[in-house]
Scaffold this motif. Structure first.
Motif, PDB file in Angstrom:
ATOM      1  N   SER A  33      -1.941  -2.035  -6.680  1.00  0.00           N
ATOM      2  CA  SER A  33      -2.170  -0.954  -5.731  1.00  0.00           C
ATOM      3  C   SER A  33      -2.831  -1.157  -4.674  1.00  0.00           C
ATOM      4  O   SER A  33      -2.336  -0.659  -3.705  1.00  0.00           O
ATOM      5  CB  SER A  33      -3.171   0.055  -6.568  1.00  0.00           C
ATOM      6  OG  SER A  33      -4.543  -0.457  -6.330  1.00  0.00           O
ATOM      7  N   SER A  34      -3.639  -2.422  -4.297  1.00  0.00           N
ATOM      8  CA  SER A  34      -3.726  -2.807  -2.883  1.00  0.00           C
ATOM      9  C   SER A  34      -2.562  -3.263  -2.242  1.00  0.00           C
ATOM     10  O   SER A  34      -2.405  -3.033  -1.045  1.00  0.00           O
ATOM     11  CB  SER A  34      -4.781  -4.042  -3.207  1.00  0.00           C
ATOM     12  OG  SER A  34      -5.097  -4.518  -1.872  1.00  0.00           O
ATOM     13  N   ARG A  36       0.458  -2.275  -2.627  1.00  0.00           N
ATOM     14  CA  ARG A  36       1.186  -1.136  -2.179  1.00  0.00           C
ATOM     15  C   ARG A  36       0.604  -0.291  -1.048  1.00  0.00           C
ATOM     16  O   ARG A  36       1.284  -0.013  -0.235  1.00  0.00           O
ATOM     17  CB  ARG A  36       1.185  -0.051  -3.284  1.00  0.00           C
ATOM     18  CG  ARG A  36       1.986  -0.406  -4.381  1.00  0.00           C
ATOM     19  CD  ARG A  36       2.580   0.707  -5.470  1.00  0.00           C
ATOM     20  NE  ARG A  36       1.290   1.194  -6.141  1.00  0.00           N
ATOM     21  CZ  ARG A  36       0.722   0.865  -7.178  1.00  0.00           C
ATOM     22  NH1 ARG A  36       1.283  -0.083  -8.021  1.00  0.00           N
ATOM     23  NH2 ARG A  36      -0.369   1.514  -7.598  1.00  0.00           N
ATOM     24  N   ARG A  37      -0.609  -0.347  -0.940  1.00  0.00           N
ATOM     25  CA  ARG A  37      -1.271   0.412   0.281  1.00  0.00           C
ATOM     26  C   ARG A  37      -1.079  -0.371   1.557  1.00  0.00           C
ATOM     27  O   ARG A  37      -0.654  -0.026   2.352  1.00  0.00           O
ATOM     28  CB  ARG A  37      -2.853   0.465  -0.009  1.00  0.00           C
ATOM     29  CG  ARG A  37      -3.351   1.648  -0.833  1.00  0.00           C
ATOM     30  CD  ARG A  37      -4.580   1.927  -0.780  1.00  0.00           C
ATOM     31  NE  ARG A  37      -5.608   0.995  -1.269  1.00  0.00           N
ATOM     32  CZ  ARG A  37      -5.768   0.498  -2.629  1.00  0.00           C
ATOM     33  NH1 ARG A  37      -5.510   1.260  -3.485  1.00  0.00           N
ATOM     34  NH2 ARG A  37      -6.419  -0.606  -2.787  1.00  0.00           N
ATOM     35  N   GLU A  38      -1.220  -1.737   1.265  1.00  0.00           N
ATOM     36  CA  GLU A  38      -0.848  -2.791   2.476  1.00  0.00           C
ATOM     37  C   GLU A  38       0.526  -2.374   2.988  1.00  0.00           C
ATOM     38  O   GLU A  38       0.811  -2.198   4.157  1.00  0.00           O
ATOM     39  CB  GLU A  38      -1.225  -4.198   2.242  1.00  0.00           C
ATOM     40  CG  GLU A  38      -2.598  -4.574   2.025  1.00  0.00           C
ATOM     41  CD  GLU A  38      -2.740  -6.089   1.490  1.00  0.00           C
ATOM     42  OE1 GLU A  38      -1.840  -6.830   1.470  1.00  0.00           O
ATOM     43  OE2 GLU A  38      -3.935  -6.172   0.873  1.00  0.00           O
ATOM     44  N   ARG A  65      -0.261  10.758   6.095  1.00  0.00           N
ATOM     45  CA  ARG A  65      -0.996   9.740   5.794  1.00  0.00           C
ATOM     46  C   ARG A  65      -2.545  10.385   5.291  1.00  0.00           C
ATOM     47  O   ARG A  65      -2.906   9.698   3.992  1.00  0.00           O
ATOM     48  CB  ARG A  65      -1.671   8.963   6.854  1.00  0.00           C
ATOM     49  CG  ARG A  65      -2.163   7.793   6.537  1.00  0.00           C
ATOM     50  CD  ARG A  65      -3.027   6.930   7.530  1.00  0.00           C
ATOM     51  NE  ARG A  65      -3.989   7.723   8.014  1.00  0.00           N
ATOM     52  CZ  ARG A  65      -4.124   7.885   9.456  1.00  0.00           C
ATOM     53  NH1 ARG A  65      -3.364   7.075  10.281  1.00  0.00           N
ATOM     54  NH2 ARG A  65      -5.093   8.760   9.775  1.00  0.00           N
TER      55      ARG A  65
END
Length: 70
Positions: A33-34, A36-38, A65
Motif C-alpha cells: 500500500s505504501s 501504491r500511494r507513492e 486527492r
C-alpha cells in the motif's frame, strides 16, 4: 541496520513458526500500500504538470486527492 529493523528481526525470531506467516502478510500489505500511494502521488504530479494553466484543474485534483476513498 536501524535499531527498529533489528528489533523487528529479533521479535520475529522469537515468534512461534505458526505466527510468522501472519506477521509477514501484514508487513507485505503495508509495503504494497505504501508503494501504491507513492505511485499515485507521482501520477498526480504528472497530471498536474500537464494540465498547468488550465482553469480549475488544481482545485479539482486537490478535491479528488482529499476525497474519502470509501
Amino acid at each position: 541496520m536501524s535499531a527498529m529493523r533489528e528489533e523487528l528481526h529479533l521479535l520475529v525470531d522469537e515468534l512461534p513458526e505458526s505466527r510468522v506467516l501472519p506477521v509477514l502478510a501484514l508487513v507485505r500489505e503495508n509495503v504494497s500500500s505504501s508503494r501504491r500511494r507513492e505511485k499515485a502521488a507521482v501520477a498526480l504530479e504528472a497530471i498536474r504538470n500537464r494540465m498547468r494553466g488550465v482553469t480549475g484543474v488544481d482545485e479539482e485534483l486537490d478535491r479528488l486527492r482529499d476525497e474519502s476513498r470509501g
